[in-house]
Enzyme design. Sequence first.
Site, short mmCIF file in Angstrom:
data_model
loop_
_atom_site.label_atom_id
_atom_site.label_comp_id
_atom_site.label_asym_id
_atom_site.label_seq_id
_atom_site.Cartn_x
_atom_site.Cartn_y
_atom_site.Cartn_z
N LYS A 13 -6.04 -21.21 -2.62
CA LYS A 13 -6.79 -21.37 -3.87
C LYS A 13 -7.86 -20.29 -4.04
O LYS A 13 -7.99 -19.71 -5.10
CB LYS A 13 -7.50 -22.75 -3.91
CG LYS A 13 -6.59 -23.94 -3.92
CD LYS A 13 -7.38 -25.22 -4.13
CE LYS A 13 -8.41 -25.53 -3.06
NZ LYS A 13 -7.87 -25.76 -1.70
N ARG A 87 -12.07 -32.83 -6.30
CA ARG A 87 -11.34 -33.13 -5.08
C ARG A 87 -11.06 -34.62 -4.94
O ARG A 87 -10.52 -35.05 -3.92
CB ARG A 87 -12.14 -32.65 -3.87
CG ARG A 87 -11.56 -31.37 -3.26
CD ARG A 87 -12.50 -30.94 -2.19
NE ARG A 87 -11.94 -30.19 -1.12
CZ ARG A 87 -12.12 -28.88 -0.98
NH1 ARG A 87 -12.73 -28.19 -1.90
NH2 ARG A 87 -11.69 -28.27 0.09
N ARG A 126 -7.18 -18.09 10.26
CA ARG A 126 -7.88 -17.46 9.14
C ARG A 126 -9.21 -16.80 9.55
O ARG A 126 -9.99 -17.39 10.27
CB ARG A 126 -8.13 -18.52 8.07
CG ARG A 126 -8.84 -18.03 6.85
CD ARG A 126 -8.54 -18.90 5.68
NE ARG A 126 -9.30 -20.14 5.70
CZ ARG A 126 -9.36 -20.97 4.66
NH1 ARG A 126 -8.68 -20.71 3.55
NH2 ARG A 126 -10.05 -22.07 4.72
N ARG A 159 -14.34 -19.48 9.88
CA ARG A 159 -15.11 -20.63 9.40
C ARG A 159 -15.14 -21.71 10.47
O ARG A 159 -14.11 -22.00 11.07
CB ARG A 159 -14.46 -21.19 8.11
CG ARG A 159 -14.81 -20.39 6.90
CD ARG A 159 -14.06 -20.84 5.68
NE ARG A 159 -14.00 -22.28 5.49
CZ ARG A 159 -13.52 -22.86 4.39
NH1 ARG A 159 -13.05 -22.11 3.40
NH2 ARG A 159 -13.47 -24.16 4.27
N ARG A 170 -9.28 -32.05 7.55
CA ARG A 170 -9.39 -31.65 6.14
C ARG A 170 -8.07 -31.93 5.41
O ARG A 170 -8.07 -32.32 4.25
CB ARG A 170 -9.75 -30.16 6.05
CG ARG A 170 -11.20 -29.92 6.44
CD ARG A 170 -11.48 -28.47 6.73
NE ARG A 170 -11.29 -27.63 5.57
CZ ARG A 170 -10.95 -26.35 5.64
NH1 ARG A 170 -10.74 -25.77 6.81
NH2 ARG A 170 -10.82 -25.65 4.55
P1 AMP Z 1 -13.35 -25.20 0.79
O1 AMP Z 1 -13.97 -23.87 0.99
O2 AMP Z 1 -12.96 -25.45 -0.64
O3 AMP Z 1 -12.24 -25.49 1.75
O4 AMP Z 1 -14.49 -26.29 1.08
C1 AMP Z 1 -15.13 -26.36 2.35
C2 AMP Z 1 -15.83 -27.70 2.50
O5 AMP Z 1 -16.83 -27.83 1.49
C3 AMP Z 1 -14.94 -28.92 2.34
O6 AMP Z 1 -14.23 -29.25 3.51
C4 AMP Z 1 -15.98 -29.98 1.96
O7 AMP Z 1 -16.72 -30.39 3.08
C5 AMP Z 1 -16.91 -29.18 1.04
N1 AMP Z 1 -16.45 -29.26 -0.35
C6 AMP Z 1 -15.96 -28.24 -1.12
N2 AMP Z 1 -15.63 -28.67 -2.35
C7 AMP Z 1 -15.91 -30.00 -2.37
C8 AMP Z 1 -15.79 -31.02 -3.36
N3 AMP Z 1 -15.30 -30.78 -4.58
N4 AMP Z 1 -16.18 -32.28 -3.02
C9 AMP Z 1 -16.70 -32.55 -1.81
N5 AMP Z 1 -16.83 -31.64 -0.83
C10 AMP Z 1 -16.44 -30.37 -1.10
#
Ligand code: AMP
Length: 218
Positions: A13, A87, A126, A159, A170
């Site tokens: 994404k 989400r 990654r 990360r 996740r």
């Molecule tokens: P991402 O970079 O999109 O994989 O997001 C990393 C982390 O940020 C996720 O595992 C969540 O802990 C938090 N996060 C990102 N977007 C959301 C969301 N829309 N709702 C809740 N937590 C989020």
Amino acid sequence: MYIILLGAPGAGKGTQAAIISDKINLEHVATGDLFRQALEQGTGLGNKARSFMDKGLLVPDEITIELVLGKLSSAEGGRFVLDGFPRNLKQAKALDEALAKQSRDIDKVVYIMVPEDVLLKRLAGRWICRSCQAPYHSVDSPPKVEGRCDRCGGELYQRPDDTVETARKRLEVYFAETAPLIDYYARTGKLVEIDGEGGVDEVSQRILVALSQESRAE
Ligand code: AMP
């Protein structure tokens, strides 16, 4: 124009949102990036988000919804690609309501489909550039110089939530909370399904073609 990119962690994404925002001039709003910036800056928001992110859990809705809606209302132009939001159903409904108040609506939801075994493999290898966020993979797309970004020379890092254990968590959270959004958006007729396997350029091409076909069909 509002586009949502939907897909599991590791589906691509972030990479695809960066490419299409560039190509069709949309603002890229990535909740994960907003939380990571807040963490690096040591803000109150970052401190609240940290424990959830470290465990691979979603940050509570009150915090996330306020963050994203604030971002959408303060930005100019009204052209967005949302990456990582919504989400869950509560976030999706909060977004619908906020847009309806401004007499706006989501145009398309692009669902990037990638099989689960591929997702885990992608997440575990990654590496990301600390400066420009460009993604690398230790096996599939390694940088030319170990630990350095090909594009800007920035330092590459893994990360903390990309360990195998947290990545599994996740994915579990994704299937329980985020995957129901596929049906939610399918019912609105706005869902476009894209095969997320293959090269980065191949996938972005599929997305761009689908978006232009869909907008011609309207
Ligand atoms: P991402 O970079 O999109 O994989 O997001 C990393 C982390 O940020 C996720 O595992 C969540 O802990 C938090 N996060 C990102 N977007 C959301 C969301 N829309 N709702 C809740 N937590 C989020």
